[in-house]
Design a protein around this motif. Sequence first.
Motif, PDB file in Angstrom:
ATOM      1  N   GLU A  82       7.739  24.848  32.964  1.00 60.96           N
ATOM      2  CA  GLU A  82       6.760  25.790  32.432  1.00 60.96           C
ATOM      3  C   GLU A  82       5.647  25.070  31.673  1.00 60.96           C
ATOM      4  N   ARG A  83       5.996  24.014  30.942  1.00 59.62           N
ATOM      5  CA  ARG A  83       4.975  23.250  30.207  1.00 59.62           C
ATOM      6  C   ARG A  83       4.006  22.593  31.176  1.00 59.62           C
ATOM      7  N   PHE A  84       4.524  21.978  32.235  1.00 59.84           N
ATOM      8  CA  PHE A  84       3.659  21.315  33.212  1.00 59.84           C
ATOM      9  C   PHE A  84       2.847  22.327  34.024  1.00 59.84           C
ATOM     10  N   LYS A  85       3.421  23.478  34.322  1.00 60.30           N
ATOM     11  CA  LYS A  85       2.662  24.506  35.038  1.00 60.30           C
ATOM     12  C   LYS A  85       1.432  24.929  34.248  1.00 60.30           C
ATOM     13  N   ALA A  86       1.613  25.127  32.948  1.00 56.85           N
ATOM     14  CA  ALA A  86       0.490  25.538  32.105  1.00 56.85           C
ATOM     15  C   ALA A  86      -0.566  24.446  32.040  1.00 56.85           C
ATOM     16  N   ILE A 116       2.898  10.117  28.417  1.00 57.31           N
ATOM     17  CA  ILE A 116       1.596  10.086  29.078  1.00 57.31           C
ATOM     18  C   ILE A 116       1.845  10.212  30.577  1.00 57.31           C
ATOM     19  N   VAL A 117       1.112  11.110  31.231  1.00 54.34           N
ATOM     20  CA  VAL A 117       1.174  11.215  32.683  1.00 54.34           C
ATOM     21  C   VAL A 117      -0.245  11.302  33.224  1.00 54.34           C
ATOM     22  N   ASP A 118      -0.586  10.416  34.127  1.00 53.50           N
ATOM     23  CA  ASP A 118      -1.880  10.449  34.810  1.00 53.50           C
ATOM     24  C   ASP A 118      -1.662  10.716  36.296  1.00 53.50           C
ATOM     25  N   GLN A 119      -2.600  11.442  36.886  1.00 48.09           N
ATOM     26  CA  GLN A 119      -2.559  11.705  38.322  1.00 48.09           C
ATOM     27  C   GLN A 119      -3.737  11.030  38.999  1.00 48.09           C
ATOM     28  N   PHE A 120      -3.447  10.256  40.053  1.00 53.38           N
ATOM     29  CA  PHE A 120      -4.471   9.643  40.883  1.00 53.38           C
ATOM     30  C   PHE A 120      -4.263  10.163  42.300  1.00 53.38           C
ATOM     31  N   LYS A 121      -5.152  11.079  42.713  1.00 50.60           N
ATOM     32  CA  LYS A 121      -5.009  11.754  44.000  1.00 50.60           C
ATOM     33  C   LYS A 121      -3.689  12.514  43.987  1.00 50.60           C
ATOM     34  N   ASP A 122      -2.670  12.077  44.727  1.00 48.13           N
ATOM     35  CA  ASP A 122      -1.378  12.768  44.704  1.00 48.13           C
ATOM     36  C   ASP A 122      -0.257  11.870  44.196  1.00 48.13           C
ATOM     37  N   VAL A 123      -0.631  10.862  43.408  1.00 52.32           N
ATOM     38  CA  VAL A 123       0.339   9.946  42.799  1.00 52.32           C
ATOM     39  C   VAL A 123       0.354  10.160  41.288  1.00 52.32           C
ATOM     40  N   SER A 137      13.500  11.518  30.581  1.00 45.97           N
ATOM     41  CA  SER A 137      12.776  11.053  31.768  1.00 45.97           C
ATOM     42  C   SER A 137      13.332  11.588  33.087  1.00 45.97           C
ATOM     43  N   PRO A 138      14.654  11.703  33.289  1.00 44.05           N
ATOM     44  CA  PRO A 138      15.111  12.286  34.562  1.00 44.05           C
ATOM     45  C   PRO A 138      14.637  13.727  34.749  1.00 44.05           C
ATOM     46  N   LEU A 139      14.667  14.517  33.670  1.00 43.54           N
ATOM     47  CA  LEU A 139      14.186  15.895  33.760  1.00 43.54           C
ATOM     48  C   LEU A 139      12.680  15.939  33.976  1.00 43.54           C
ATOM     49  N   ILE A 140      11.953  15.016  33.342  1.00 41.28           N
ATOM     50  CA  ILE A 140      10.498  14.961  33.508  1.00 41.28           C
ATOM     51  C   ILE A 140      10.139  14.701  34.963  1.00 41.28           C
ATOM     52  N   VAL A 141      10.809  13.746  35.587  1.00 38.44           N
ATOM     53  CA  VAL A 141      10.544  13.442  37.000  1.00 38.44           C
ATOM     54  C   VAL A 141      10.841  14.665  37.871  1.00 38.44           C
ATOM     55  N   SER A 142      11.945  15.336  37.605  1.00 33.62           N
ATOM     56  CA  SER A 142      12.293  16.532  38.379  1.00 33.62           C
ATOM     57  C   SER A 142      11.251  17.629  38.214  1.00 33.62           C
ATOM     58  N   ALA A 143      10.793  17.824  36.965  1.00 42.80           N
ATOM     59  CA  ALA A 143       9.779  18.853  36.708  1.00 42.80           C
ATOM     60  C   ALA A 143       8.461  18.514  37.385  1.00 42.80           C
ATOM     61  N   LEU A 144       8.052  17.257  37.339  1.00 42.74           N
ATOM     62  CA  LEU A 144       6.803  16.845  37.985  1.00 42.74           C
ATOM     63  C   LEU A 144       6.877  17.037  39.500  1.00 42.74           C
ATOM     64  N   LYS A 145       8.009  16.716  40.081  1.00 42.88           N
ATOM     65  CA  LYS A 145       8.179  16.921  41.525  1.00 42.88           C
ATOM     66  C   LYS A 145       8.045  18.399  41.876  1.00 42.88           C
ATOM     67  N   THR A 146       8.593  19.265  41.036  1.00 42.90           N
ATOM     68  CA  THR A 146       8.557  20.701  41.293  1.00 42.90           C
ATOM     69  C   THR A 146       7.143  21.259  41.186  1.00 42.90           C
ATOM     70  N   VAL A 147       6.418  20.845  40.133  1.00 37.46           N
ATOM     71  CA  VAL A 147       5.111  21.441  39.842  1.00 37.46           C
ATOM     72  C   VAL A 147       3.990  20.817  40.668  1.00 37.46           C
ATOM     73  N   TYR A 148       4.031  19.503  40.900  1.00 36.93           N
ATOM     74  CA  TYR A 148       2.894  18.807  41.499  1.00 36.93           C
ATOM     75  C   TYR A 148       3.116  18.379  42.951  1.00 36.93           C
ATOM     76  N   SER A 149       4.349  18.377  43.423  1.00 37.13           N
ATOM     77  CA  SER A 149       4.660  17.921  44.787  1.00 37.13           C
ATOM     78  C   SER A 149       3.971  16.597  45.097  1.00 37.13           C
TER      79      SER A 149
END
Length: 396
Positions: A82-86, A116-123, A137-149
């Motif tokens: 939810e935090r990353f979606k917002a 800190i999270v930066d996005q470059f194109k789709d990375v 960090s494991p939950l963060i990676v899972s959340a990023l995969k869900t929200v940003y694909s």
Amino acid sequence: MKNAIYPRLKLIHQREKSLHAGHPWIFSGAFEALPALSPGVLVHIESRERVIATGYYHPKNDIAVRILSFHHVDIDLEFLIERFKALKFHKEALLPENTNAYRVAFGESDGLPGLIVDQFKDVLVCQYHTAGMENLSPLIVSALKTVYSPSAIVERRDISNRVKEGLQEEEPRLVWGSLPEELVFEEYGFQFVSTPLSGQKTGFFLDHREARKSLSKYCINKNMLNCFCYTAGFSIYAAKQGAKVCNVDSSKIALEIAQRNYTLNNIDAGEQHFLCEDVFTWLKTVKKGDFDVILLDPPSMAKHKGQLRNALRGYINLNTTALQKLPDYGILATASCTSHVDAATFLWILHESAVHAGCHLRVLESREQAFDHGFNPAFPEGRYLKFWVVQKLPRP
């Protein structure tokens, strides 16, 4: 609400005021007692027998707790999604056209202290600065995969301030997906290479996006010197305005990427210069009037307050030298990413530099970090970047 059971830390009476004001740090002296818990453990903050915030704890730091929510919540995968979606919704709504790189998460200012999270194109590139975020960090990676694909996620733990958290520095690593042979992203239609596994920070400095665009109008058909150029982001904007740019940096690898950026943007790199030199020494050899525009964007000069005095001296010496090399009415663009140097102090630095250089200054404009690095006024520590464009004037 699952109501996970976290240890409760009780605040001393009236020490909750900073929380009510929105500051995301609680110092060790604000608690009735500090329990013997492991670094980074999730805790609830209690005041007058009521939970008023949720965060993570470090038993050996002055900043005992960093706040993740000013509510009684569970910090789980659902919370992070939810935090990353917002963040995604509100930041991408403001992203300029022809731009596909931005700061996804800016630590405390985005409600994710130590991340800190930066996005470059789709990375996506993640930095974990604290034990609390390391644990998540494991939950963060899972959340990023869900929200940003994303097509790839890189984790960076090569950060010196992790040591005070009891964490080790580690080599960057790819933890999800696959990286292209060359990661190229777009900023205002310009093409740039990001190096998430080897570059400084997350692979490119996105915080200067608006400053790069703004400075270019002062560089039309000028001779420009870009000091601490890294991979020549400012130079690309200026060269497209007809500027001839001398790029100086102490990293040979950065200069090689800079030349690649010129090629990507169809700029003849042969008409530019790329010098692998120590700027502080080399700048003294420049002849006055060789350049109409000088850009100074040095790395941070003070990692902690104990280094501030030397940092002030260093900034004054550097800006004085640059002003001495400019002709009258030349342009100095100068930056500081040192968080311990606030905007007022940086303006004082410029004034002192002008005094030493025997000139006056006209301030043309000033900027801070780009919108995706926006800071919360309740957390002024997030206001780290200063960028000033000034014109050198003769003394009347």
